[in-house]
Scaffold this motif. Structure first.
Motif, PDB file in Angstrom:
ATOM      1  N   TYR A   9      23.564  84.594 -63.067  1.00 49.24           N
ATOM      2  CA  TYR A   9      22.858  83.657 -63.941  1.00 49.24           C
ATOM      3  C   TYR A   9      23.497  83.708 -65.321  1.00 49.24           C
ATOM      4  CZ  TYR A   9      19.298  83.799 -60.320  1.00 49.24           C
ATOM      5  OH  TYR A   9      18.641  83.723 -59.121  1.00 49.24           O
ATOM      6  N   PHE A  99      13.730  84.031 -70.566  1.00 51.38           N
ATOM      7  CA  PHE A  99      13.586  82.724 -71.204  1.00 51.38           C
ATOM      8  C   PHE A  99      14.899  82.272 -71.837  1.00 51.38           C
ATOM      9  CE2 PHE A  99       9.028  84.179 -71.562  1.00 51.38           C
ATOM     10  CZ  PHE A  99       8.594  83.439 -70.471  1.00 51.38           C
ATOM     11  N   ASP A 102      19.773  80.044 -68.405  1.00 53.13           N
ATOM     12  CA  ASP A 102      19.933  78.603 -68.207  1.00 53.13           C
ATOM     13  C   ASP A 102      19.239  78.153 -66.929  1.00 53.13           C
ATOM     14  OD1 ASP A 102      21.609  78.677 -70.442  1.00 53.13           O
ATOM     15  OD2 ASP A 102      23.427  78.849 -69.223  1.00 53.13           O
ATOM     16  N   ASP A 103      18.435  77.111 -67.024  1.00 52.62           N
ATOM     17  CA  ASP A 103      17.804  76.476 -65.858  1.00 52.62           C
ATOM     18  C   ASP A 103      17.149  77.479 -64.915  1.00 52.62           C
ATOM     19  OD1 ASP A 103      18.776  73.919 -66.716  1.00 52.62           O
ATOM     20  OD2 ASP A 103      20.733  74.457 -65.870  1.00 52.62           O
ATOM     21  N   PHE A 104      16.356  78.391 -65.472  1.00 53.93           N
ATOM     22  CA  PHE A 104      15.716  79.427 -64.668  1.00 53.93           C
ATOM     23  C   PHE A 104      14.204  79.270 -64.731  1.00 53.93           C
ATOM     24  CE2 PHE A 104      13.858  83.674 -64.206  1.00 53.93           C
ATOM     25  CZ  PHE A 104      14.305  83.955 -62.927  1.00 53.93           C
ATOM     26  N   ASP A 105      13.548  79.325 -63.591  1.00 53.45           N
ATOM     27  CA  ASP A 105      12.093  79.229 -63.509  1.00 53.45           C
ATOM     28  C   ASP A 105      11.538  80.559 -63.012  1.00 53.45           C
ATOM     29  OD1 ASP A 105       9.429  78.621 -63.128  1.00 53.45           O
ATOM     30  OD2 ASP A 105       9.796  77.166 -61.528  1.00 53.45           O
ATOM     31  N   PRO A 106      10.857  81.314 -63.871  1.00 52.25           N
ATOM     32  CA  PRO A 106      10.350  82.627 -63.485  1.00 52.25           C
ATOM     33  C   PRO A 106       9.001  82.600 -62.766  1.00 52.25           C
ATOM     34  CG  PRO A 106       9.862  82.244 -65.789  1.00 52.25           C
ATOM     35  CD  PRO A 106      10.650  81.045 -65.294  1.00 52.25           C
ATOM     36  N   SER A 107       8.463  81.431 -62.495  1.00 43.52           N
ATOM     37  CA  SER A 107       7.071  81.324 -62.050  1.00 43.52           C
ATOM     38  C   SER A 107       6.736  82.007 -60.723  1.00 43.52           C
ATOM     39  CB  SER A 107       6.639  79.859 -62.011  1.00 43.52           C
ATOM     40  OG  SER A 107       7.447  79.125 -61.129  1.00 43.52           O
ATOM     41  N   ASN A 108       7.670  82.203 -59.823  1.00 38.50           N
ATOM     42  CA  ASN A 108       7.352  82.809 -58.523  1.00 38.50           C
ATOM     43  C   ASN A 108       7.778  84.269 -58.400  1.00 38.50           C
ATOM     44  OD1 ASN A 108       6.149  80.494 -57.421  1.00 38.50           O
ATOM     45  ND2 ASN A 108       8.168  79.628 -56.995  1.00 38.50           N
TER      46      ASN A 108
END
Length: 120
Positions: A9, A99, A102-108
């Motif tokens: 990443y 945070f 780049d273009d990373f979603d930590p929600s799961n």
């Protein structure tokens, strides 16, 4: 055990002066209740130093240490963003602010609260 494959990443500070890469499978994310982490409110992933690469901006980094002067928190001199720090308990690891990726979603990804305020 994480089911996510180990992947690379890219990340940066807000002004893009500091750029880095990490390789991780995101087994968990952490928060910390120590005085600095509470104030910067970062969500972190722990990576071994061999899985971290600073791509650019070393000259743009400012370091801050306190208490035992073991952990080193890095901030961009231009925009003030905290992208990562060298950890106190495991100094061969870095805590990376997800945070800044780049273009990373930590929600799961599971989040574990760590106790930093009570460390001797």
């Amino acid at each position: 055990m994480s089911t996510r494959p180990n992947k690379t990443y890219s990340g940066s500070c807000h002004c893009d002066s500091v750029r880095f890469e990490i390789a991780t499978d995101f087994p968990e994310l952490t928060t910390c209740d120590c005085s600095i982490c509470r104030r910067k409110n970062a969500l972190m992933v722990k990576v071994h130093e061999s899985q971290f690469r600073l791509l650019s901006g070393e000259e743009s980094l400012s370091a801050y240490q306190f208490h035992t002067y073991t952990a080193t928190h890095y901030f961009c001199r231009t925009c003030g963003i905290y992208p990562f720090h060298r950890k106190r308990v495991t100094p061969d690891h870095l805590g990376v602010n997800v945070f800044c990726l780049d273009d990373f979603d930590p929600s799961n990804i599971p989040v574990r609260a760590t106790v930093g305020a009570g460390m001797p």
